[in-house]
Design a protein around this motif. Structure first.
Motif, PDB file in Angstrom:
ATOM      1  N   ALA A 170      43.371  39.303  39.858  1.00 47.35           N
ATOM      2  CA  ALA A 170      43.619  40.851  39.729  1.00 47.35           C
ATOM      3  C   ALA A 170      44.244  40.924  38.432  1.00 47.35           C
ATOM      4  N   LEU A 171      45.309  40.003  38.108  1.00 51.98           N
ATOM      5  CA  LEU A 171      45.998  40.435  36.788  1.00 51.98           C
ATOM      6  C   LEU A 171      44.895  40.128  35.764  1.00 51.98           C
ATOM      7  N   ASP A 172      44.273  39.122  35.862  1.00 47.39           N
ATOM      8  CA  ASP A 172      42.877  38.923  34.713  1.00 47.39           C
ATOM      9  C   ASP A 172      42.270  39.985  34.560  1.00 47.39           C
ATOM     10  N   ILE A 173      41.736  40.725  35.546  1.00 50.17           N
ATOM     11  CA  ILE A 173      40.937  41.729  35.635  1.00 50.17           C
ATOM     12  C   ILE A 173      41.553  42.782  35.205  1.00 50.17           C
ATOM     13  N   MET A 174      42.821  43.114  35.406  1.00 53.80           N
ATOM     14  CA  MET A 174      43.540  44.290  34.899  1.00 53.80           C
ATOM     15  C   MET A 174      43.812  44.222  33.457  1.00 53.80           C
ATOM     16  N   ARG A 175      43.982  43.007  32.905  1.00 56.47           N
ATOM     17  CA  ARG A 175      44.169  42.599  31.523  1.00 56.47           C
ATOM     18  C   ARG A 175      42.956  43.166  30.780  1.00 56.47           C
ATOM     19  N   LEU A 176      41.791  42.658  31.349  1.00 57.69           N
ATOM     20  CA  LEU A 176      40.376  42.905  30.784  1.00 57.69           C
ATOM     21  C   LEU A 176      40.131  44.324  30.555  1.00 57.69           C
TER      22      LEU A 176
ATOM     23  N   ALA B 122      40.376  35.366  24.648  1.00 59.21           N
ATOM     24  CA  ALA B 122      41.333  34.390  25.045  1.00 59.21           C
ATOM     25  C   ALA B 122      41.695  34.825  26.680  1.00 59.21           C
ATOM     26  N   VAL B 123      41.608  35.893  27.180  1.00 56.05           N
ATOM     27  CA  VAL B 123      41.878  35.919  28.446  1.00 56.05           C
ATOM     28  C   VAL B 123      40.538  35.176  29.406  1.00 56.05           C
ATOM     29  N   PHE B 124      39.403  35.504  28.882  1.00 60.17           N
ATOM     30  CA  PHE B 124      38.263  34.934  29.432  1.00 60.17           C
ATOM     31  C   PHE B 124      38.391  33.434  29.640  1.00 60.17           C
ATOM     32  N   GLU B 125      38.759  32.729  28.439  1.00 58.32           N
ATOM     33  CA  GLU B 125      38.985  31.357  28.418  1.00 58.32           C
ATOM     34  C   GLU B 125      39.911  30.733  29.250  1.00 58.32           C
ATOM     35  N   THR B 126      41.027  31.767  29.865  1.00 61.15           N
ATOM     36  CA  THR B 126      41.902  31.148  30.712  1.00 61.15           C
ATOM     37  C   THR B 126      41.606  31.211  31.964  1.00 61.15           C
ATOM     38  N   ILE B 127      40.682  31.907  32.496  1.00 62.98           N
ATOM     39  CA  ILE B 127      40.238  32.174  33.779  1.00 62.98           C
ATOM     40  C   ILE B 127      39.786  31.044  34.455  1.00 62.98           C
ATOM     41  N   GLU B 128      40.291  30.458  35.399  1.00 64.53           N
ATOM     42  CA  GLU B 128      39.822  29.278  36.048  1.00 64.53           C
ATOM     43  C   GLU B 128      38.465  29.736  36.652  1.00 64.53           C
ATOM     44  N   ARG B 129      37.298  28.620  36.302  1.00 63.15           N
ATOM     45  CA  ARG B 129      36.095  28.908  36.839  1.00 63.15           C
ATOM     46  C   ARG B 129      35.905  28.045  38.088  1.00 63.15           C
TER      47      ARG B 129
ATOM     48  N   SER C 138      35.154  35.928  37.524  1.00 66.51           N
ATOM     49  CA  SER C 138      36.208  35.651  38.692  1.00 66.51           C
ATOM     50  C   SER C 138      36.022  35.817  40.044  1.00 66.51           C
ATOM     51  N   PRO C 139      35.080  34.930  40.700  1.00 69.00           N
ATOM     52  CA  PRO C 139      34.678  35.316  41.848  1.00 69.00           C
ATOM     53  C   PRO C 139      35.901  35.371  43.130  1.00 69.00           C
ATOM     54  N   PRO C 140      35.525  36.506  43.842  1.00 72.52           N
ATOM     55  CA  PRO C 140      36.482  36.557  44.767  1.00 72.52           C
ATOM     56  C   PRO C 140      36.397  35.617  46.060  1.00 72.52           C
ATOM     57  N   GLU C 141      37.690  35.466  46.634  1.00 71.72           N
ATOM     58  CA  GLU C 141      37.739  34.417  47.897  1.00 71.72           C
ATOM     59  C   GLU C 141      36.844  35.170  49.030  1.00 71.72           C
ATOM     60  N   ARG C 142      36.632  36.368  49.298  1.00 75.44           N
ATOM     61  CA  ARG C 142      35.841  37.116  50.101  1.00 75.44           C
ATOM     62  C   ARG C 142      35.330  38.267  49.337  1.00 75.44           C
ATOM     63  N   ALA C 143      34.402  38.893  49.840  1.00 74.19           N
ATOM     64  CA  ALA C 143      33.660  40.129  49.259  1.00 74.19           C
ATOM     65  C   ALA C 143      34.517  41.054  48.667  1.00 74.19           C
ATOM     66  N   THR C 144      35.503  41.724  49.502  1.00 71.73           N
ATOM     67  CA  THR C 144      36.447  42.886  49.033  1.00 71.73           C
ATOM     68  C   THR C 144      37.646  42.562  48.479  1.00 71.73           C
ATOM     69  N   ALA C 145      37.968  40.992  48.396  1.00 71.85           N
ATOM     70  CA  ALA C 145      39.249  40.691  48.052  1.00 71.85           C
ATOM     71  C   ALA C 145      39.760  41.343  46.560  1.00 71.85           C
ATOM     72  N   ILE C 146      38.826  41.267  45.480  1.00 67.22           N
ATOM     73  CA  ILE C 146      39.442  41.488  44.214  1.00 67.22           C
ATOM     74  C   ILE C 146      39.194  42.955  44.015  1.00 67.22           C
ATOM     75  N   SER C 147      38.340  43.659  44.461  1.00 69.50           N
ATOM     76  CA  SER C 147      38.415  45.223  44.583  1.00 69.50           C
ATOM     77  C   SER C 147      39.498  45.642  45.060  1.00 69.50           C
ATOM     78  N   GLY C 148      40.134  45.087  46.242  1.00 69.76           N
ATOM     79  CA  GLY C 148      41.140  45.721  46.667  1.00 69.76           C
ATOM     80  C   GLY C 148      42.454  45.372  46.151  1.00 69.76           C
ATOM     81  N   ALA C 149      42.517  44.223  45.633  1.00 66.85           N
ATOM     82  CA  ALA C 149      43.708  43.519  44.821  1.00 66.85           C
ATOM     83  C   ALA C 149      43.861  44.268  43.857  1.00 66.85           C
ATOM     84  N   THR C 150      43.188  44.589  42.801  1.00 60.32           N
ATOM     85  CA  THR C 150      43.099  45.347  41.722  1.00 60.32           C
ATOM     86  C   THR C 150      43.268  46.702  42.047  1.00 60.32           C
ATOM     87  N   ARG C 151      42.972  47.263  42.995  1.00 59.84           N
ATOM     88  CA  ARG C 151      43.108  48.735  43.292  1.00 59.84           C
ATOM     89  C   ARG C 151      44.761  48.868  43.632  1.00 59.84           C
TER      90      ARG C 151
END
Length: 120
Positions: free
Chosen positions: A26-32, A78-85, A93-106
């Protein structure tokens, strides 16, 4: 009066949230968001093949208006390069489950907005 939307203040708020143990994806997405001007869902669903590191741009295959190319700066790269693939995922930045990233970033986006004293 200082503009609450300045990137420096947003960056400071994100660093504070990182200290609080925020979800790293979520932090990486907000930075991006801040560095690219992209929408939350554009970054959350971004595929590795859409990031053109060589030419410093994002090459979206499907947006509301069709294909799009958006330039990005070195800070975003630089942010893209630090994201664990994840080896088995096509996504940046794949979520662990379908709604995880959207809910976390919100949720965390609202927290960072409160720290900035600006509307979410």
């Amino acid at each position: 009066m200082q503009n609450p939307y300045k990137p420096k203040r947003f960056g400071e708020a994100l660093r504070e949230l990182e200290k609080d143990g925020i979800n790293r994806k979520a932090l990486d997405i907000m930075r991006l968001w801040m560095l690219t001007g992209c929408h939350r869902e554009e970054i959350a669903s971004l595929k590795l093949q859409e990031v053109d590191f060589e030419h410093g741009c994002l090459r979206f295959g499907d947006t509301k208006t069709g294909k799009a190319v958006r330039p990005i700066r070195a800070a975003a790269i630089a942010v893209f390069e630090t994201i664990e693939r994840a080896d088995d995922s096509a996504f940046v930045s794949p979520p662990e489950r379908a709604t995880a990233i959207s809910g976390a970033t919100r949720r965390h986006g609202k927290r960072s907005s409160r720290r900035l004293a600006c509307p979410a």
